[in-house]
Design an enzyme around this catalytic site. Structure first.
Site, mmCIF file in Angstrom:
data_model
loop_
_atom_site.group_PDB
_atom_site.id
_atom_site.type_symbol
_atom_site.label_atom_id
_atom_site.label_comp_id
_atom_site.label_asym_id
_atom_site.label_seq_id
_atom_site.Cartn_x
_atom_site.Cartn_y
_atom_site.Cartn_z
ATOM 1 N N SER A 161 34.659 41.480 4.097
ATOM 2 C CA SER A 161 35.788 42.383 4.263
ATOM 3 C C SER A 161 35.934 43.270 3.025
ATOM 4 O O SER A 161 35.007 44.000 2.687
ATOM 5 C CB SER A 161 37.051 41.567 4.549
ATOM 6 O OG SER A 161 38.078 42.386 5.049
ATOM 7 N N GLU A 180 35.856 41.686 15.817
ATOM 8 C CA GLU A 180 36.480 41.779 14.497
ATOM 9 C C GLU A 180 38.009 41.894 14.558
ATOM 10 O O GLU A 180 38.720 41.247 13.794
ATOM 11 C CB GLU A 180 35.910 42.992 13.747
ATOM 12 C CG GLU A 180 34.458 42.864 13.323
ATOM 13 C CD GLU A 180 34.288 42.102 12.021
ATOM 14 O OE1 GLU A 180 35.294 41.566 11.504
ATOM 15 O OE2 GLU A 180 33.151 42.049 11.514
ATOM 16 N N HIS A 238 37.485 38.533 12.897
ATOM 17 C CA HIS A 238 37.280 38.883 11.489
ATOM 18 C C HIS A 238 37.563 37.659 10.617
ATOM 19 O O HIS A 238 38.631 37.067 10.683
ATOM 20 C CB HIS A 238 38.223 40.020 11.117
ATOM 21 C CG HIS A 238 38.006 40.588 9.751
ATOM 22 N ND1 HIS A 238 36.914 41.360 9.434
ATOM 23 C CD2 HIS A 238 38.748 40.503 8.617
ATOM 24 C CE1 HIS A 238 36.996 41.751 8.170
ATOM 25 N NE2 HIS A 238 38.099 41.235 7.647
#
Length: 525
Positions: free
Chosen positions: A211, A334, A444
């Site tokens: 990320s 995600e 995610h």
């Protein structure tokens, strides 16, 4: 080779002084080692200075405080149960103590002798939260699974790490742009000088992150001061496109200064920490789409022209990473977790609002892309009597497909494509595993549960999840050693969109992005 179980409190002499570590999880841990001077007092908002040497042996058994931020693990979140806390930590939430005096790193190593691969981990958290320490990040498991020396370093987050010098007298602070990147580079210099003392090979360093950590890695590929300090890179759920323009970053800083009640960076240098933390949260976009699409207001990497002279994607296209093998990963779903948590506020007001958001992401023909997503969605879950108008939950799901691609999957594919076109090596993968089932999908941060070996702790220790853990651990371990995770390299000649490996219950090579939407994103042609 020294057996870590026979060394209860090992001592290692670093370039700044000796440290005493502890045995940990089939290896050794050295926690809280300074790699730069505390960025406090006159060093607040300044580039990292060298760490102050010490005499004697420094105890390295206690983990350092997280960088200054608001606590992310609240009693209300804990009341939702371990899965909710696990997801929050995977997304960068931290708990425990917080401090501006934060520039410390942790080392986990299988042994003190040898020349093992070194992995420098950069945590995520939207550039506003995160920590290099357990329980949010425990490098012991990653070191055990990969056989590498794992180093995780704190870097400054929020305005203290990512504001763009602006306002009255801002030119005097030009060297203070991208302080978070500068902190990460200082940690890489420490690794160059000290990895060999912990059983690592300073000539085989991989910088890796998820990320915001992966977006940081993407920027490091273009950062002149980081050149030569690492040899391979892993980007999980992040690429090289999440970079603020100077104009937007300047406006954000000016709004922040106003919210903090100060007139200049000179005044901010002595403002209370509480005022800074409150103000930095008030000036950024909260919606996941508005934050991450072009023009979004969010802390993070800035193309400032001084510290970061070139936009990272342009630098990669020009060959900046030709000699650096890249392993680029994304998760299939995600944005799914944000959709689940966002409630009614996440849903687009109507179809026009969604196509307008697509246009903001530079989609050439938003209605055509929307229809391609609708066809895919209805093929997966046909709706009785389906019509051309999207139902509210269909709108939500369509936005989730779009944002997953716009923020993570398509930029990852574009980075792989750009690296290969420039003559550099790249491998890519797409995680399809669903640790908590189909409801949240491959969301995610899901990879953290596998690479951190959190399956037992989260009560998801199933044969399928163990198999995914082993797939990821094997791929990362091979890549750390050789630059090859064990599947074909991204090859533009072998597929219209390049070859990507699916990691999950059905491992195989796939098109990424899928052919039904690739052309709408300007890929696959």
């Amino acid at each position: 080779m020294l057996d870590p179980h026979t060394i209860a409190r090992p001592v290692v002499a670093t370039t700044h002084g000796a440290v005493r570590g502890v045995s940990a999880d089939e290896g050794l841990c050295f926690a809280g080692i300074p790699f730069a001077a505390p960025p406090v007092g006159g060093l607040r908002l300044r580039p990292p200075e060298p760490a102050v040497p010490w005499s004697g042996v420094r105890d390295a058994a206690g983990f350092p405080a997280a960088p200054a931020q608001h606590a992310g693990i609240t009693p209300e979140l804990e009341a939702l149960g371990p899965h909710a806390v696990g997801v929050a930590r995977a997304l960068g939430a931290a708990d425990g103590t917080f401090s501006e005096d934060c520039l410390y790193l942790n080392v986990w190593t299988p042994c003190l002798e040898g020349r093992l691969p070194v992995l420098m981990w950069i945590y995520g958290g939207g550039f506003e939260t995160g920590t290099a320490s357990p329980p949010s990040f425990d490098g012991a498991a990653l070191s055990r699974l990969t056989g590498a020396v794992v180093v995780a370093a704190n870097y400054r987050v929020g305005a203290l790490g990512w504001l763009h010098p602006a306002g009255p007298g801002g030119d005097r602070w030009a060297a203070s742009a991208n302080l978070g990147l500068q902190d990460q580079t200082a940690a890489l210099r420490w690794i160059r000088d000290n990895a060999g003392r912990f059983g690592g090979d300073p000539g085989n360093v991989t910088v890796a992150g998820a990320s915001a950590g992966a977006f940081s890695v993407g920027a490091l590929l273009a950062l002149p001061d980081a050149k030569g300090l690492f040899h391979k890179a892993i980007l999980q759920s992040g690429s090289v496109t999440r970079v603020q323009s100077p104009d937007i970053a300047r406006a954000l800083t000016e709004n922040f200064l106003s919210a903090a009640g100060v007139a200049s960076l000179d005044e901010l240098a002595t403002a209370s920490l509480g005022r800074i933390l409150d103000a930095q949260s008030s000036v950024v976009d909260s919606d996941i789409g508005r934050r991450n699409l072009p023009g979004g207001r969010i802390w993070g990497v800035v193309h400032d022209g001084t510290v970061l002279p070139a936009r990272p994607l342009d630098a990669v296209a020009a060959g900046a990473a030709v000699g650096i093998p890249l392993l680029i990963g994304a998760n299939r779903d995600e944005i799914r977790m944000w959709a689940e948590l966002g409630g009614a506020g996440y849903r687009p007001a109507d179809e026009d609002a969604l196509t307008a958001e697509m246009a903001r992401a530079n989609v050439v023909d938003p209605p055509a892309l929307l229809e391609a997503y609708r066809v895919r969605l209805r093929a997966a879950a046909p709706r009785p009597g389906g019509t051309s108008a999207a139902a509210p939950d269909e709108l939500r799901d369509l936005r989730t497909l779009f944002l997953s691609d716009a923020v993570y999957r398509v930029p990852s594919a574009r980075l792989a494509r750009t690296q290969v076109a420039a003559g550099g090596p790249a491998h890519s993968y797409l995680l399809s595993a669903e640790p908590f089932g189909a409801g949240t999908g491959a969301f995610h941060g899901a990879e953290a549960f596998y690479l951190g070996d959190r399956l037992t702790a989260l009560d998801i220790d199933t044969p399928d999840n163990r198999a995914v853990r082993d797939q990821l651990a094997t791929a990362w371990s091979r890549f750390l050693r050789t630059g090859d995770p064990g599947w074909p390299a991204h090859d533009l000649a072998g597929s219209p969109t390049g070859t990507t490996h699916l990691v999950g219950p059905d491992p195989r090579d796939v098109h990424e992005p899928p052919l039904d939407i690739a052309a709408h994103w300007g890929l696959g042609t």
